[in-house]
Design a protein around this motif. Structure first.
Motif, PDB file in Angstrom:
ATOM      1  N   GLY A  76     -42.509  30.696  -5.180  1.00 20.75           N
ATOM      2  CA  GLY A  76     -41.502  31.135  -4.204  1.00 20.75           C
ATOM      3  C   GLY A  76     -40.236  31.546  -4.935  1.00 20.75           C
ATOM      4  N   GLY A  88     -39.211  29.129  -7.944  1.00 21.04           N
ATOM      5  CA  GLY A  88     -39.986  29.271  -9.174  1.00 21.04           C
ATOM      6  C   GLY A  88     -39.782  30.629  -9.816  1.00 21.04           C
ATOM      7  N   HIS A 144     -45.083  31.042   1.615  1.00 21.28           N
ATOM      8  CA  HIS A 144     -44.530  29.946   2.435  1.00 21.28           C
ATOM      9  C   HIS A 144     -43.049  30.210   2.765  1.00 21.28           C
ATOM     10  CE1 HIS A 144     -48.145  27.638   2.864  1.00 21.28           C
ATOM     11  NE2 HIS A 144     -48.427  27.870   1.579  1.00 21.28           N
ATOM     12  N   SER A 145     -42.155  29.256   2.502  1.00 20.91           N
ATOM     13  CA  SER A 145     -40.774  29.356   3.018  1.00 20.91           C
ATOM     14  C   SER A 145     -40.097  30.670   2.648  1.00 20.91           C
ATOM     15  CB  SER A 145     -39.940  28.190   2.488  1.00 20.91           C
ATOM     16  OG  SER A 145     -40.565  26.987   2.819  1.00 20.91           O
ATOM     17  N   TRP A 187     -44.074  20.901  -0.935  1.00 21.17           N
ATOM     18  CA  TRP A 187     -45.045  20.027  -1.609  1.00 21.17           C
ATOM     19  C   TRP A 187     -44.420  19.319  -2.819  1.00 21.17           C
ATOM     20  CZ3 TRP A 187     -46.148  24.492   0.857  1.00 21.17           C
ATOM     21  CH2 TRP A 187     -47.205  24.493   1.777  1.00 21.17           C
ATOM     22  N   GLY A 217     -41.334  28.118   9.476  1.00 18.05           N
ATOM     23  CA  GLY A 217     -41.384  27.813   8.053  1.00 18.05           C
ATOM     24  C   GLY A 217     -40.767  26.458   7.816  1.00 18.05           C
ATOM     25  N   LEU A 218     -40.967  25.953   6.592  1.00 16.13           N
ATOM     26  CA  LEU A 218     -40.474  24.611   6.274  1.00 16.13           C
ATOM     27  C   LEU A 218     -39.234  24.697   5.402  1.00 16.13           C
ATOM     28  CD1 LEU A 218     -43.897  22.873   5.603  1.00 16.13           C
ATOM     29  CD2 LEU A 218     -42.557  22.939   7.713  1.00 16.13           C
ATOM     30  N   ARG A 219     -38.223  23.962   5.794  1.00 18.01           N
ATOM     31  CA  ARG A 219     -37.000  23.824   4.992  1.00 18.01           C
ATOM     32  C   ARG A 219     -37.029  22.399   4.471  1.00 18.01           C
ATOM     33  NH1 ARG A 219     -33.417  23.492   8.634  1.00 18.01           N
ATOM     34  NH2 ARG A 219     -31.553  24.568   7.917  1.00 18.01           N
ATOM     35  N   GLN A 254     -34.318  22.896  -1.616  1.00 18.51           N
ATOM     36  CA  GLN A 254     -33.394  24.010  -1.340  1.00 18.51           C
ATOM     37  C   GLN A 254     -33.113  24.216   0.146  1.00 18.51           C
ATOM     38  OE1 GLN A 254     -35.935  24.159  -3.457  1.00 18.51           O
ATOM     39  NE2 GLN A 254     -35.208  24.922  -5.410  1.00 18.51           N
ATOM     40  N   GLY A 255     -33.657  23.334   0.985  1.00 16.06           N
ATOM     41  CA  GLY A 255     -33.311  23.326   2.411  1.00 16.06           C
ATOM     42  C   GLY A 255     -33.296  24.709   3.038  1.00 16.06           C
ATOM     43  N   PHE A 274     -31.026  27.058   2.338  1.00 16.05           N
ATOM     44  CA  PHE A 274     -30.093  27.883   1.560  1.00 16.05           C
ATOM     45  C   PHE A 274     -30.701  28.349   0.229  1.00 16.05           C
ATOM     46  CE2 PHE A 274     -29.239  23.308   1.544  1.00 16.05           C
ATOM     47  CZ  PHE A 274     -29.601  22.985   0.255  1.00 16.05           C
TER      48      PHE A 274
HETATM   49  C1  LIG Z   1     -37.122  29.759   9.245  1.00 13.92           C
HETATM   50  C2  LIG Z   1     -36.357  29.668   7.960  1.00 13.92           C
HETATM   51  C3  LIG Z   1     -35.145  30.338   7.847  1.00 13.92           C
HETATM   52  C4  LIG Z   1     -34.441  30.313   6.639  1.00 13.92           C
HETATM   53  N1  LIG Z   1     -33.330  31.070   6.508  1.00 13.92           N
HETATM   54  C5  LIG Z   1     -32.689  31.134   5.324  1.00 13.92           C
HETATM   55  C6  LIG Z   1     -31.579  31.982   5.146  1.00 13.92           C
HETATM   56  O1  LIG Z   1     -31.183  32.703   6.067  1.00 13.92           O
HETATM   57  N2  LIG Z   1     -30.939  31.997   3.921  1.00 13.92           N
HETATM   58  C7  LIG Z   1     -31.381  31.215   2.885  1.00 13.92           C
HETATM   59  O2  LIG Z   1     -30.773  31.247   1.816  1.00 13.92           O
HETATM   60  N3  LIG Z   1     -32.448  30.395   3.024  1.00 13.92           N
HETATM   61  C8  LIG Z   1     -33.110  30.345   4.214  1.00 13.92           C
HETATM   62  N4  LIG Z   1     -34.192  29.534   4.362  1.00 13.92           N
HETATM   63  C9  LIG Z   1     -34.561  28.632   3.262  1.00 13.92           C
HETATM   64  C10 LIG Z   1     -35.358  29.315   2.169  1.00 13.92           C
HETATM   65  O3  LIG Z   1     -36.373  30.114   2.738  1.00 13.92           O
HETATM   66  C11 LIG Z   1     -35.944  28.223   1.260  1.00 13.92           C
HETATM   67  O4  LIG Z   1     -34.907  27.378   0.799  1.00 13.92           O
HETATM   68  C12 LIG Z   1     -36.627  28.836   0.043  1.00 13.92           C
HETATM   69  O5  LIG Z   1     -37.532  29.837   0.417  1.00 13.92           O
HETATM   70  C13 LIG Z   1     -37.367  27.741  -0.730  1.00 13.92           C
HETATM   71  O6  LIG Z   1     -38.018  28.374  -1.784  1.00 13.92           O
HETATM   72  P1  LIG Z   1     -39.113  27.621  -2.651  1.00 13.92           P
HETATM   73  O7  LIG Z   1     -39.536  28.538  -3.720  1.00 13.92           O
HETATM   74  O8  LIG Z   1     -38.597  26.270  -3.001  1.00 13.92           O
HETATM   75  O9  LIG Z   1     -40.306  27.311  -1.603  1.00 13.92           O
HETATM   76  P2  LIG Z   1     -41.583  28.190  -1.199  1.00 13.92           P
HETATM   77  O10 LIG Z   1     -41.225  29.592  -0.940  1.00 13.92           O
HETATM   78  O11 LIG Z   1     -42.262  27.448  -0.095  1.00 13.92           O
HETATM   79  O12 LIG Z   1     -42.461  28.157  -2.513  1.00 13.92           O
HETATM   80  C14 LIG Z   1     -43.126  26.993  -2.967  1.00 13.92           C
HETATM   81  C15 LIG Z   1     -44.485  27.451  -3.443  1.00 13.92           C
HETATM   82  O13 LIG Z   1     -45.128  26.365  -4.133  1.00 13.92           O
HETATM   83  C16 LIG Z   1     -46.508  26.542  -3.944  1.00 13.92           C
HETATM   84  N5  LIG Z   1     -47.187  25.272  -4.236  1.00 13.92           N
HETATM   85  C17 LIG Z   1     -46.972  24.079  -3.624  1.00 13.92           C
HETATM   86  N6  LIG Z   1     -47.768  23.128  -4.163  1.00 13.92           N
HETATM   87  C18 LIG Z   1     -48.484  23.736  -5.139  1.00 13.92           C
HETATM   88  C19 LIG Z   1     -49.485  23.275  -6.050  1.00 13.92           C
HETATM   89  N7  LIG Z   1     -49.899  22.004  -6.070  1.00 13.92           N
HETATM   90  N8  LIG Z   1     -50.009  24.172  -6.917  1.00 13.92           N
HETATM   91  C20 LIG Z   1     -49.587  25.476  -6.941  1.00 13.92           C
HETATM   92  N9  LIG Z   1     -48.661  25.958  -6.090  1.00 13.92           N
HETATM   93  C21 LIG Z   1     -48.116  25.096  -5.206  1.00 13.92           C
HETATM   94  C22 LIG Z   1     -46.631  26.950  -2.491  1.00 13.92           C
HETATM   95  O14 LIG Z   1     -47.849  27.616  -2.220  1.00 13.92           O
HETATM   96  C23 LIG Z   1     -45.414  27.845  -2.317  1.00 13.92           C
HETATM   97  O15 LIG Z   1     -45.728  29.230  -2.432  1.00 13.92           O
HETATM   98  C24 LIG Z   1     -34.928  29.544   5.538  1.00 13.92           C
HETATM   99  C25 LIG Z   1     -36.139  28.859   5.660  1.00 13.92           C
HETATM  100  C26 LIG Z   1     -36.850  28.932   6.855  1.00 13.92           C
HETATM  101  C27 LIG Z   1     -38.180  28.219   6.934  1.00 13.92           C
END
Ligand SMILES: Cc1cc2nc3c(=O)[nH]c(=O)nc-3n(C[C@H](O)[C@H](O)[C@H](O)COP(=O)(O)OP(=O)(O)OC[C@H]3O[C@@H](n4cnc5c(N)ncnc54)[C@H](O)[C@@H]3O)c2cc1C
Length: 364
Positions: free
Chosen positions: A13, A16, A41-42, A194, A295-297, A322-323, A325
């Motif tokens: 995501g 990463g 995902h998110s 996760w 989606g999950l925050r 990252q909730g 934001f």
């Molecule tokens: C409805 C909604 C609205 C939002 N609005 C905003 C906004 O307006 N502005 C803002 O800044 N943020 C916003 N956010 C928050 C933002 O989307 C998230 O903070 C951000 O996308 C998190 O990114 P991430 O890479 O941590 O998670 P993700 O995008 O979920 O990525 C994590 C990845 O890890 C992978 N993974 C997990 N476990 C494993 C494993 N064991 N092996 C391999 N891969 C694995 C998953 O498949 C996933 O693709 C919003 C979120 C939601 C849900």
């Protein structure tokens, strides 16, 4: 036997991908992503806005420090910026909304509210306008990070779910669901919802990260001229909406429902609540739900993100929590995480940021 990679990043995501792009070409980096494509995902489900007042005082420095990169990125990264100015109108009933100190915002009285949001119901009589709120082109930002990473020699393995990880002399050995084994010196946890589960798989104490479901609805409205509306929210947090097309809006009931990590989907009741709240704000005819998603925050117990090496397990690096934001803070958070991970030179754009605020060690 030496490790195949310097850094294995679990999760493709925005967290990463942005960190990965900071670590190459100096390090051999592999992103392991469970799904068919990164961003499923998110990251692929956000409301896509940049709002400096959002997330509280510990998040604001990361948001502010990301602004210039998002607005006018270095030319070797992207030719165009990722922000489109929209402004946010924080609505209230019988009180003035509070906006955190230092965030540019101005009071707006009822006549001006009506001009900005024609058809707004009379009880919404006060507001603060935050001009800096912008849309973020999330898909392009995320894919640009992945391309930059790839161009600099980084590797991405999709359909690569990590199911086990254990310490070896030179770092970590991870096993994927298809049976493949890989080694890396540092294991980065950018697994989003996760993240605690991944820690457990690796024998690391979880931090109490909690995924919370948020619902989004795209509504067809029986009026036009909506595309450039400001982001309109209840400053007490019961809804927000913004123009999507000429006659459509993106709406959220601002829900935050605890759940286990999963491929999140909207519940009918939350869609109904969203529409009910929307109709209590404006007199616009809702024609239909064009689509809805959820989606999950994921939040740490103190709602601050977590960047840094685990306090007990060397070479296990947290990039999580990252909730709501994670997009607007990604550029600064990625630079900070890369510095913490490699011990590089401080970056002047991170001036006011105190890494201790985000240290996993704060949970004891
Ligand atoms: C409805 C909604 C609205 C939002 N609005 C905003 C906004 O307006 N502005 C803002 O800044 N943020 C916003 N956010 C928050 C933002 O989307 C998230 O903070 C951000 O996308 C998190 O990114 P991430 O890479 O941590 O998670 P993700 O995008 O979920 O990525 C994590 C990845 O890890 C992978 N993974 C997990 N476990 C494993 C494993 N064991 N092996 C391999 N891969 C694995 C998953 O498949 C996933 O693709 C919003 C979120 C939601 C849900």
């Amino acid at each position: 036997m030496s490790a195949e990679f310097d850094v294995l990043i679990v999760g493709g995501g925005i967290a990463g991908a942005s960190l990965a792009a900071q670590l190459v070409p100096e390090n051999r980096v592999l992103i392991l992503e469970a799904e068919d494509h990164c961003g499923y995902h998110s990251t692929g489900r956000s409301a896509a806005f940049y709002l400096e007042s959002y997330g509280g005082p510990a998040v604001a420095p990361l948001t502010r420090a990301s602004h210039d990169f998002l607005d006018s990125p270095p030319h070797d990264f992207a030719e165009l910026g990722f922000l489109r100015r929209r402004g946010a109108l924080h609505l209230a009933r019988g009180e003035w909304p509070e906006v955190p100190e230092g965030v540019p915002a101005e009071r707006v009285d009822r006549p001006a509210i009506e001009r900005m949001v024609p058809g707004v119901r009379t009880e919404w009589d006060r507001a603060m306008f935050e001009p800096g709120c912008s849309d973020i082109d999330v898909a392009r930002l995320h894919s640009t990070y992945l391309s930059a990473f790839g161009r600099a020699g980084g590797r991405i393995a999709t359909r690569s779910r990590v199911i086990r990880a254990h310490r070896v002399s030179d770092g970590w050995s991870v096993r994927l669901a298809d049976g493949q084994a890989l080694t890396g010196k540092t294991l980065v946890n950018a697994a989003g919802a996760w993240a605690d589960q991944l820690a457990e798989i690796a024998g690391v104490e979880p931090l109490g990260l909690q995924p919370k479901r948020r619902t989004m609805v795209q509504l067809r409205i029986g009026r036009s001229g909506l595309k450039d509306l400001p982001l309109v929210d209840d400053w007490r947090g019961s809804f927000y909406f913004k123009g999507e097309g000429d006659s459509s809006v993106w709406l959220s009931p601002h829900d935050e429902i605890d759940c286990a990590p999963c491929d999140s989907a909207p519940e009918e009741i939350d869609v109904a609540i969203a529409i009910d709240r929307f109709e209590s704000v404006v007199d616009w005819p809702v024609e239909r739900v064009e689509r809805s998603w959820a989606g999950l925050r994921t939040f740490a117990p103190d709602r601050r993100p977590v960047y840094g090496f685990d306090s007990r397990e060397p070479n296990f690096f947290w990039c999580a929590g990252q909730g709501g934001f994670g997009i607007q803070t990604a550029p600064a958070a990625a630079k900070l995480a890369a510095l913490l991970l490699t011990g590089g030179q401080p970056d002047p754009t991170l001036g006011e940021i105190d890494p201790e605020n985000y240290s996993p060690g704060r949970f004891g």
